[in-house]
Design a protein around this motif. Sequence first.
Motif, PDB file in Angstrom:
ATOM      1  N   UNK A   1       0.844  -1.188   0.000  1.00 20.16           N
ATOM      2  CA  UNK A   1       0.000   0.000   0.000  1.00 20.16           C
ATOM      3  C   UNK A   1       0.886   1.248   0.000  1.00 20.16           C
ATOM      4  N   UNK A   2       0.353   2.328  -0.534  1.00 19.26           N
ATOM      5  CA  UNK A   2       1.186   3.532  -0.626  1.00 19.26           C
ATOM      6  C   UNK A   2       0.414   4.800  -0.295  1.00 19.26           C
ATOM      7  N   UNK A   3       1.158   5.767   0.219  1.00 22.59           N
ATOM      8  CA  UNK A   3       0.657   7.124   0.462  1.00 22.59           C
ATOM      9  C   UNK A   3       1.821   8.052   0.162  1.00 22.59           C
ATOM     10  N   UNK A   4       1.700   8.819  -0.914  1.00 21.62           N
ATOM     11  CA  UNK A   4       2.762   9.715  -1.351  1.00 21.62           C
ATOM     12  C   UNK A   4       2.219  11.140  -1.355  1.00 21.62           C
ATOM     13  N   UNK A   5       2.713  11.966  -0.454  1.00 18.49           N
ATOM     14  CA  UNK A   5       2.176  13.320  -0.274  1.00 18.49           C
ATOM     15  C   UNK A   5       3.308  14.341  -0.208  1.00 18.49           C
ATOM     16  N   UNK A   6       3.167  15.397  -0.976  1.00 18.69           N
ATOM     17  CA  UNK A   6       4.165  16.466  -0.989  1.00 18.69           C
ATOM     18  C   UNK A   6       3.468  17.820  -0.919  1.00 18.69           C
ATOM     19  N   UNK A   7       3.708  18.545   0.160  1.00 21.98           N
ATOM     20  CA  UNK A   7       3.192  19.905   0.286  1.00 21.98           C
ATOM     21  C   UNK A   7       4.106  20.849  -0.504  1.00 21.98           C
ATOM     22  N   UNK A   8       3.499  21.747  -1.253  1.00 18.72           N
ATOM     23  CA  UNK A   8       4.233  22.752  -2.012  1.00 18.72           C
ATOM     24  C   UNK A   8       3.749  24.147  -1.644  1.00 18.72           C
ATOM     25  N   UNK A   9       4.627  25.105  -1.772  1.00 26.13           N
ATOM     26  CA  UNK A   9       4.243  26.491  -1.535  1.00 26.13           C
ATOM     27  C   UNK A   9       3.452  27.018  -2.715  1.00 26.13           C
ATOM     28  N   UNK A  10       2.257  27.538  -2.431  1.00 22.93           N
ATOM     29  CA  UNK A  10       1.498  28.262  -3.448  1.00 22.93           C
ATOM     30  C   UNK A  10       1.918  29.727  -3.417  1.00 22.93           C
ATOM     31  N   UNK A  11       1.894  30.323  -2.224  1.00 20.24           N
ATOM     32  CA  UNK A  11       2.391  31.679  -2.069  1.00 20.24           C
ATOM     33  C   UNK A  11       2.730  31.937  -0.615  1.00 20.24           C
ATOM     34  N   UNK A  12       3.483  32.996  -0.378  1.00 19.13           N
ATOM     35  CA  UNK A  12       3.933  33.343   0.969  1.00 19.13           C
ATOM     36  C   UNK A  12       3.799  34.850   1.124  1.00 19.13           C
ATOM     37  N   UNK A  13       2.625  35.311   1.548  1.00 17.26           N
ATOM     38  CA  UNK A  13       2.385  36.739   1.713  1.00 17.26           C
ATOM     39  C   UNK A  13       2.768  37.149   3.139  1.00 17.26           C
ATOM     40  N   UNK A  14       2.763  38.435   3.440  1.00 16.98           N
ATOM     41  CA  UNK A  14       3.090  38.848   4.812  1.00 16.98           C
ATOM     42  C   UNK A  14       2.231  38.186   5.874  1.00 16.98           C
ATOM     43  N   UNK A  15       0.954  37.916   5.559  1.00 14.17           N
ATOM     44  CA  UNK A  15       0.083  37.305   6.550  1.00 14.17           C
ATOM     45  C   UNK A  15      -0.019  35.790   6.404  1.00 14.17           C
TER      46      UNK A  15
END
Length: 276
Positions: free
Chosen positions: A118-132
Motif C-alpha cells: 500500500x502507498x501514500x505519497x504526499x508532498x506539500x508545495x508552496x502556493x504563495x507566501x504573503x506577509x500574513x
Amino acid sequence: MTYRTVAVIFPVLVLMTGCSDKAPAEADKAERVAAAAVPGAPPDGAADERAKNAPASNVRETGDLIDFAYAYPREAAQIPELSKLLDADREAKRSALVGAAERDKAASAKGDFPYHAHSHLQKWLRVTNTPRFLSLSAEIETYMGGAHGMTSFETLLWDRNKRRTLKPLDLFTSPEAFDAAIREDFCARIRQAKAAKGIQTPDEPGSPFSTCPPASAQTVWLGSSDGRYLDRMTIAIGPYEIGPFAEGSYKINVPVTAALVRVVKPGFARDFLPVN
C-alpha cells in the motif's frame, strides 16, 4: 524496510498556474518589503535563527508492506508550530497506512491471493507566501490494493496574525456565499477544461456528471501574483467528481473578482485584491 528523514532545500515551487509573474528572487524581495509594512507580520530577523534556516522535511519509507512519502517545504519548516502540526499529520497518516496494510496482508495470506504494498505519497508545495499567509497545496497519490490508485488534494493556510492553520473557506462568510460568488466562472471553466480534453459535458438532466458541483466541496488553493495580496485561486477536483476515473483530475483557475471579495469576512478583507 528503511525509514529515513532527508533534509533538503526544495526550490520555490508555485503549483497554481500563473500564481507569480515575477522571477523567484524578485518575488521573495517583494514579499520581504511588503512584510515590513504589514501590522502583525514579524520583522525580518526576529525569528529564531534555527527556524529561519530550517531545511525542508522529506520523509520516505519503502518496503514490502508500504511505500510512504511525506514532504513539506522550507517555508513551513521555518514556522515551529506549523512544522509540529505537519509532523503530527505525517505520523497519523503513516500509522493509518500501516494499519490498513497489515490487515490486508493478513487477509491475503488467509485467502491465498497476492498482496501488493500500500502507498501514500504526499508532498506539500508552496502556493504563495504573503506577509500574513503561507499558502500550501498538496497532491496525494494513494494505493490501497484495488484495481488502481487514487489522486486527492489538500490545502492549508498558515495565518501569521492568528498563529494557526486555516482552510481557505474559513476566510469567507459561508460556503454558500463562496459558491454563489464564483459559480458562473467555475462552471464555465470546467466546461472549457473538459472541451480541451475533447470531452463534451452531458446536458441531459440526470446524466452522470451533468451537474456542476459546488466549488466549496472541492479543494481550494489561494495564491498571490505580487507576494502581498491574495488575488489568485485554483480549485482542484479529484477523479469521479465531474467525470469517470479515466478523465483524471482537474485544476480549475478561477478569478478573484469583486463579487468574491464582497463575501470575504471583514477580518480578512484587506488581504484580498480583486482582479477587476
